[in-house]
Design a protein around this motif. Structure first.
Motif, mmCIF file in Angstrom:
data_model
loop_
_atom_site.group_PDB
_atom_site.id
_atom_site.type_symbol
_atom_site.label_atom_id
_atom_site.label_comp_id
_atom_site.label_asym_id
_atom_site.label_seq_id
_atom_site.Cartn_x
_atom_site.Cartn_y
_atom_site.Cartn_z
ATOM 1 N N TYR A 99 119.633 -53.950 56.918
ATOM 2 C CA TYR A 99 120.387 -55.393 56.955
ATOM 3 C C TYR A 99 120.524 -55.971 58.447
ATOM 4 C CZ TYR A 99 121.972 -54.220 52.317
ATOM 5 O OH TYR A 99 121.964 -53.547 51.070
ATOM 6 N N ASP A 100 119.708 -55.264 59.447
ATOM 7 C CA ASP A 100 119.303 -56.006 60.924
ATOM 8 C C ASP A 100 120.873 -56.136 61.124
ATOM 9 O OD1 ASP A 100 118.240 -56.772 62.916
ATOM 10 O OD2 ASP A 100 118.207 -58.925 62.292
ATOM 11 N N ILE A 101 121.675 -55.212 61.262
ATOM 12 C CA ILE A 101 123.148 -55.111 61.857
ATOM 13 C C ILE A 101 122.854 -55.302 63.577
ATOM 14 C CG2 ILE A 101 125.351 -54.017 62.182
ATOM 15 C CD1 ILE A 101 124.666 -54.714 59.356
ATOM 16 N N LYS A 102 123.657 -56.260 63.962
ATOM 17 C CA LYS A 102 123.810 -56.541 65.375
ATOM 18 C C LYS A 102 125.005 -55.953 66.040
ATOM 19 C CE LYS A 102 119.912 -58.695 65.469
ATOM 20 N NZ LYS A 102 118.497 -57.977 65.961
ATOM 21 N N ASP A 117 125.197 -56.169 51.105
ATOM 22 C CA ASP A 117 125.470 -56.510 49.854
ATOM 23 C C ASP A 117 126.633 -56.044 49.261
ATOM 24 O OD1 ASP A 117 122.878 -57.614 49.389
ATOM 25 O OD2 ASP A 117 121.898 -55.812 49.238
ATOM 26 N N TRP A 118 127.403 -54.829 49.915
ATOM 27 C CA TRP A 118 128.602 -54.392 49.159
ATOM 28 C C TRP A 118 129.516 -53.945 50.324
ATOM 29 C CZ3 TRP A 118 129.092 -53.750 44.045
ATOM 30 C CH2 TRP A 118 127.902 -53.717 43.303
ATOM 31 N N GLN A 119 130.763 -53.999 50.066
ATOM 32 C CA GLN A 119 132.008 -53.806 50.818
ATOM 33 C C GLN A 119 131.785 -52.312 51.465
ATOM 34 O OE1 GLN A 119 134.219 -54.910 52.584
ATOM 35 N NE2 GLN A 119 135.407 -53.306 53.005
ATOM 36 N N TYR A 120 131.485 -51.304 50.486
ATOM 37 C CA TYR A 120 131.322 -49.804 51.159
ATOM 38 C C TYR A 120 130.438 -49.805 52.235
ATOM 39 C CZ TYR A 120 126.892 -48.702 48.897
ATOM 40 O OH TYR A 120 125.424 -48.773 48.709
ATOM 41 N N GLN A 121 129.123 -50.515 52.079
ATOM 42 C CA GLN A 121 127.929 -50.560 53.403
ATOM 43 C C GLN A 121 128.842 -51.351 54.474
ATOM 44 O OE1 GLN A 121 125.208 -53.153 51.287
ATOM 45 N NE2 GLN A 121 124.118 -51.388 50.672
ATOM 46 N N ILE A 144 129.279 -60.191 53.351
ATOM 47 C CA ILE A 144 128.969 -59.749 52.305
ATOM 48 C C ILE A 144 128.158 -60.912 51.426
ATOM 49 C CG2 ILE A 144 129.253 -58.430 50.135
ATOM 50 C CD1 ILE A 144 131.864 -57.279 51.525
ATOM 51 N N ARG A 145 127.128 -60.564 51.027
ATOM 52 C CA ARG A 145 126.270 -61.683 50.301
ATOM 53 C C ARG A 145 126.748 -61.910 48.805
ATOM 54 N NH1 ARG A 145 120.667 -58.861 51.799
ATOM 55 N NH2 ARG A 145 120.516 -59.321 54.195
ATOM 56 N N TRP A 201 137.440 -54.913 45.855
ATOM 57 C CA TRP A 201 136.030 -54.812 46.891
ATOM 58 C C TRP A 201 134.929 -54.268 46.131
ATOM 59 C CZ3 TRP A 201 135.044 -57.727 50.620
ATOM 60 C CH2 TRP A 201 135.715 -58.203 51.422
ATOM 61 N N SER A 202 135.199 -53.479 45.194
ATOM 62 C CA SER A 202 134.232 -52.521 44.108
ATOM 63 C C SER A 202 133.404 -53.587 43.399
ATOM 64 C CB SER A 202 134.901 -51.410 43.300
ATOM 65 O OG SER A 202 135.577 -51.981 42.507
ATOM 66 N N ALA A 203 133.810 -54.926 43.094
ATOM 67 C CA ALA A 203 133.040 -55.755 42.262
ATOM 68 C C ALA A 203 131.916 -56.389 43.054
ATOM 69 C CB ALA A 203 133.892 -56.929 41.859
ATOM 70 N N PRO A 204 130.753 -56.442 42.424
ATOM 71 C CA PRO A 204 129.681 -57.218 43.035
ATOM 72 C C PRO A 204 130.037 -58.616 43.384
ATOM 73 C CG PRO A 204 129.091 -56.720 40.707
ATOM 74 C CD PRO A 204 130.501 -55.902 40.921
ATOM 75 N N GLY A 205 129.448 -58.902 44.589
ATOM 76 C CA GLY A 205 129.755 -60.592 44.803
ATOM 77 C C GLY A 205 130.919 -60.735 45.656
#
Length: 216
Positions: A99-102, A117-121, A144-145, A201-205
């Motif tokens: 994800y190219d984190i800066k 893509d996800w909150q856990y990430q 989050i995308r 937060w566990s829900a996608p999107g």
């Protein structure tokens, strides 16, 4: 109704029980359910663990954090050292690479940016950085995308709340708009409020959670 002394004793027990907390000089004061944490820890990650432990205790309504991070004299590092350690993370950690984190470092505080893509990430990246020596704080500006319909997000959150053995899902209302989830209602303890947040937060999107749940 629980007394302040009972709440304090439970917080101390919860801190002692948490394997992520090594410090032994944490102090806790409680007044009408408002908790003040003070003392010293060895890292920012440990500071976060102490705060989370306090919030898990029933009867806690607010937390004031006055903890200081105290590194041994032989482990002091400057911003350049921290930046190099984060650069190393970017080389071997798959989430950082994908994800190219800066990261920007100033006076020991790290600001993270990027998209996942996800909150856990998002939380994992923060925790990796929080463990680094010399880090005194993390501002997590990673976004989050969005990738799911609003109705689908609301349905998944409602189902997760209903599955919880602790939460009374009927007392929590869920509103979803453009990836933002707003939670309203009442729970009995802070940790129940956190469970509702985690379910959202566990829900996608989901890109943002606004928690307006009241503790009563």
């Amino acid at each position: 109704m629980r007394t302040d002394e009972q709440i304090r004793d439970d917080i101390m027990a919860e801190i002692d029980f948490d394997p992520k907390v090594e410090a032994t000089d944490i102090g806790v004061t409680v007044k009408d359910g408002a908790v003040t944490l003070h003392g010293t820890v060895h890292s920012y990650f440990e500071e976060l663990a102490v705060i989370k432990a306090a919030k898990r205790v029933k009867g806690v309504h607010a937390v004031v954090e006055e903890i200081k991070i105290k590194y041994p004299s032989d482990t002091q590092v400057d911003d350049q050292d921290i930046a190099e350690r984060i650069a190393h993370l970017c080389e071997w950690n798959t989430t950082f690479r994908k994800y190219d984190i800066k990261a920007e470092v100033k006076n020991g505080r790290v600001t993270l940016t990027g998209n996942v893509d996800w909150q856990y990430q998002r939380a994992d990246v923060r925790d990796y950085v929080a463990r680094l020596r010399g880090v005194t704080g993390v501002t997590n500006s990673i976004t989050i995308r969005p990738h799911a319909s609003q109705l689908d997000v609301k349905r998944k959150i409602s189902e997760a709340l209903h599955r919880s053995a602790t939460l009374e899902s009927s007392k929590i209302n869920v509103d979803v708009a453009d990836g933002q989830v707003t939670l309203k209602g009442h729970v009995k303890a802070w940790y129940e409020r956190k469970l509702a947040e985690d379910a959202a937060w566990s829900a996608p999107g989901v890109t943002r959670v606004v928690d307006q749940i009241q503790i009563s």
